[in-house]
Motif scaffolding. Structure first.
Motif, PDB file in Angstrom:
ATOM      1  N   LEU A   1       6.980  25.433  -1.401  1.00 21.33           N
ATOM      2  CA  LEU A   1       7.086  24.648  -2.572  1.00 21.33           C
ATOM      3  C   LEU A   1       5.896  23.852  -3.089  1.00 21.33           C
ATOM      4  O   LEU A   1       5.506  22.982  -1.972  1.00 21.33           O
ATOM      5  CB  LEU A   1       8.502  23.803  -2.507  1.00 21.33           C
ATOM      6  CG  LEU A   1       8.795  23.420  -3.909  1.00 21.33           C
ATOM      7  CD1 LEU A   1       9.377  24.346  -4.854  1.00 21.33           C
ATOM      8  CD2 LEU A   1      10.015  22.376  -3.470  1.00 21.33           C
TER       9      LEU A   1
ATOM     10  N   ALA B   1      15.608  25.588 -11.256  1.00 17.99           N
ATOM     11  CA  ALA B   1      15.566  25.445  -9.570  1.00 17.99           C
ATOM     12  C   ALA B   1      15.697  26.606  -9.259  1.00 17.99           C
ATOM     13  O   ALA B   1      15.999  27.697  -9.746  1.00 17.99           O
ATOM     14  CB  ALA B   1      16.740  24.428  -9.166  1.00 17.99           C
TER      15      ALA B   1
ATOM     16  N   ALA C   1      16.046  23.701  -4.685  1.00 20.72           N
ATOM     17  CA  ALA C   1      14.889  23.049  -5.212  1.00 20.72           C
ATOM     18  C   ALA C   1      14.303  23.376  -6.719  1.00 20.72           C
ATOM     19  O   ALA C   1      14.465  24.345  -6.946  1.00 20.72           O
ATOM     20  CB  ALA C   1      13.759  23.545  -3.931  1.00 20.72           C
TER      21      ALA C   1
ATOM     22  N   ILE D   1      15.036  18.502  -3.643  1.00 18.77           N
ATOM     23  CA  ILE D   1      15.412  19.698  -2.700  1.00 18.77           C
ATOM     24  C   ILE D   1      16.679  18.955  -2.214  1.00 18.77           C
ATOM     25  O   ILE D   1      16.872  18.047  -1.672  1.00 18.77           O
ATOM     26  CB  ILE D   1      14.511  19.705  -1.492  1.00 18.77           C
ATOM     27  CG1 ILE D   1      13.061  20.245  -1.865  1.00 18.77           C
ATOM     28  CG2 ILE D   1      14.845  20.882  -0.613  1.00 18.77           C
ATOM     29  CD1 ILE D   1      12.020  20.205  -0.940  1.00 18.77           C
TER      30      ILE D   1
ATOM     31  N   TYR E   1      19.245  26.211   0.607  1.00 19.70           N
ATOM     32  CA  TYR E   1      18.268  25.067  -0.207  1.00 19.70           C
ATOM     33  C   TYR E   1      18.351  25.187  -1.692  1.00 19.70           C
ATOM     34  O   TYR E   1      18.273  26.503  -2.214  1.00 19.70           O
ATOM     35  CB  TYR E   1      17.050  24.749   0.293  1.00 19.70           C
ATOM     36  CG  TYR E   1      16.815  24.531   1.682  1.00 19.70           C
ATOM     37  CD1 TYR E   1      16.993  23.279   2.300  1.00 19.70           C
ATOM     38  CD2 TYR E   1      16.817  25.495   2.541  1.00 19.70           C
ATOM     39  CE1 TYR E   1      16.514  23.017   3.486  1.00 19.70           C
ATOM     40  CE2 TYR E   1      16.376  25.295   4.091  1.00 19.70           C
ATOM     41  CZ  TYR E   1      16.840  24.027   4.480  1.00 19.70           C
ATOM     42  OH  TYR E   1      16.901  23.645   5.727  1.00 19.70           O
TER      43      TYR E   1
END
Length: 453
Positions: free
Chosen positions: A121, A25, A19, A4, A17
């Motif tokens: 997540l 991603a 991640a 992250i 962000y």
């Protein structure tokens, strides 16, 4: 194994962000200047497969649509959000695969907006983090009054319920990764710290330690001013923002600057407040590039009015332009770099005004003509200089006529907003002194203060 990365937009108090895993991603709540997100992905050597929004933002223009178009990523937007562009609607409980063994699960968390959605997540089935957008923040929640005044109390109650849902469904060790709350006006209050977990919030966040009625009462009582430009952000995001353009604006010279001032356009000097006070183009306004230029310029300028930027260097100009596109001021009408000597027609001299401290103010034997406090209402409520006039800086341009006659000593809490206000007053032909000092020094200087609540 997941990663992250945090992409911080400190000037707006927001975080985005990136991640994912080894190959792909997801970008969460990306900023308008998406080159920063692309750089983060390139540094990781991953492809952006998904772009997600926690909500239709009210405080900045999203780069999500542009990023999805450019990368071919799936663009996930909460199903109930009313938008005018093609996207993949996401509902409570929906999951997407981000990379091998890494998934993202949608969790409906209304409150900041009716459609707000958080994303959990998960790595190999275990919770790795939760992206909470404007729902659960560090020690606070996102404010519930940005959508529709009639919905404010209902959304405040929704915030309480959403915070409790997150706390009940996620492990205590889950990192909480909000978009807002690092100085953003989207946060209902500001808290110390830049990292937290579900467990920490259970013991510290009002939404999780107070009953719903007490929480709602305190939340609504503590709401501060909303920047005027917020009214334009939601519609821009719902319509689908244009791709960002950070190319250099057209350059102008002293004659062109004079013409723009004569036409009533805004000419904004980006230099620091010390340099501006020492000498500047008559009629120009000072919004420091190193300050919160996006917040305060966008808050105060009549929306859509052309703006010309004066910078000491091309780098300063480019940085300010980047800040402004984040809040929908897309293209300066013109720009110039250099010094006031380059911006003022031959035969004219720069304007200037003095700077002072609170000790200087206290030393005025006969007392100053006018002391103008340009802090927000919530700051003023904590205490003020006796006899001072109060006009928050974001109202001053419309209320210059309300400032009493005489030399105006203008102050804020630290100096930046006082400099903006001083430039507005100076441009209007008023004699002004900019108090460039911490308000804490007012008491030390012996100034008579009225205690606030």
């Amino acid at each position: 194994m997941f990663f992250i990365d945090t992409i911080e937009t400190e000037s707006l108090g927001n975080r985005s962000y990136l991640a994912g895993g080894a190959r792909t991603a997801v970008a969460v709540d990306p900023p308008r200047d998406i080159d920063r997100v692309l750089a983060a992905a390139a540094a990781r050597g991953v492809r952006i497969s998904h772009v997600v929004e926690t909500h239709v933002h009210n405080d900045y223009v999203t780069g999500g649509l542009d990023l999805a178009r450019l990368t071919g990523a799936v663009y996930l937007v909460p199903v109930a959000a009313r938008v005018s562009f093609a996207r993949t609607p996401v509902a409570d409980g929906d999951t997407v695969s981000v990379d091998e063994d890494i998934t993202l699960r949608a969790l409906a968390t209304p409150g900041h907006t009716p459609h707000h959605t958080s994303y959990v997540l998960e790595d190999r089935g275990a919770v790795a983090a939760v992206f909470t957008g404007g729902s659960l923040l560090i020690g606070s929640v996102g404010r519930p009054d940005l959508v529709e005044p009639r919905l404010t109390e209902e959304l405040a109650r929704d915030q309480h319920a959403s915070a409790h849902r997150l706390a009940a469904e996620l492990p205590d060790e889950t990192p909480v990764l909000p978009t807002h709350g690092f100085g953003s006006f989207c946060s209902s209050s500001q808290s110390e710290g830049d990292a937290t977990t579900i467990g920490k919030e259970k013991s510290a966040n009002d939404a999780l330690v107070k009953d719903v009625d007490s929480f709602v009462a305190a939340l609504l009582a503590g709401l501060d001013d909303v920047p005027a430009y917020y009214a334009h952000m939601g519609p821009a995001n719902a319509a689908g923002p244009r791709p960002v353009d950070l190319s250099a604006p057209p350059l102008t010279d002293a004659a062109g600057i004079a013409e723009r001032l004569a036409a009533g356009e805004w000419v904004v000097d980006l230099r620091n407040r010390v340099a501006f006070a020492e000498g500047h183009v008559a009629g120009s306004f000072n919004f420091e590039a190193e300050g919160k230029i996006a917040t305060y310029l966008a808050w105060m300028i009549p929306w859509g009015k052309p703006v010309t930027l004066l910078a000491e260097s091309p780098a300063q100009l480019a940085a300010a332009q980047r800040e402004l596109v984040r809040v929908g001021i897309d293209r300066p009408a013109a720009a110039a770099t250099g010094t006031p000597g380059d911006w003022i027609p031959t035969g004219h001299t720069p304007r200037s005004f003095p700077r002072a401290t609170f000790a200087d103010l206290a030393a005025q034997e006969s007392g100053p003509d006018v002391v103008l406090d340009v802090r927000r209402d919530s700051e003023r409520a904590q205490g003020w200089i006796e006899g001072s006039v109060h006009i928050p800086v974001h109202h001053l341009h419309q209320r210059l006529a309300d400032v009493p006659a005489g030399t105006v000593w203008v102050h804020c809490a630290g100096g930046m907003r006082a400099a903006i206000a001083a430039s507005l007053l100076d441009a209007a032909g008023r004699d002004v002194v900019a108090v460039d000092d911490s308000f804490d020094a007012a008491l030390e200087a012996g100034l008579p203060l009225t205690a606030g609540s």
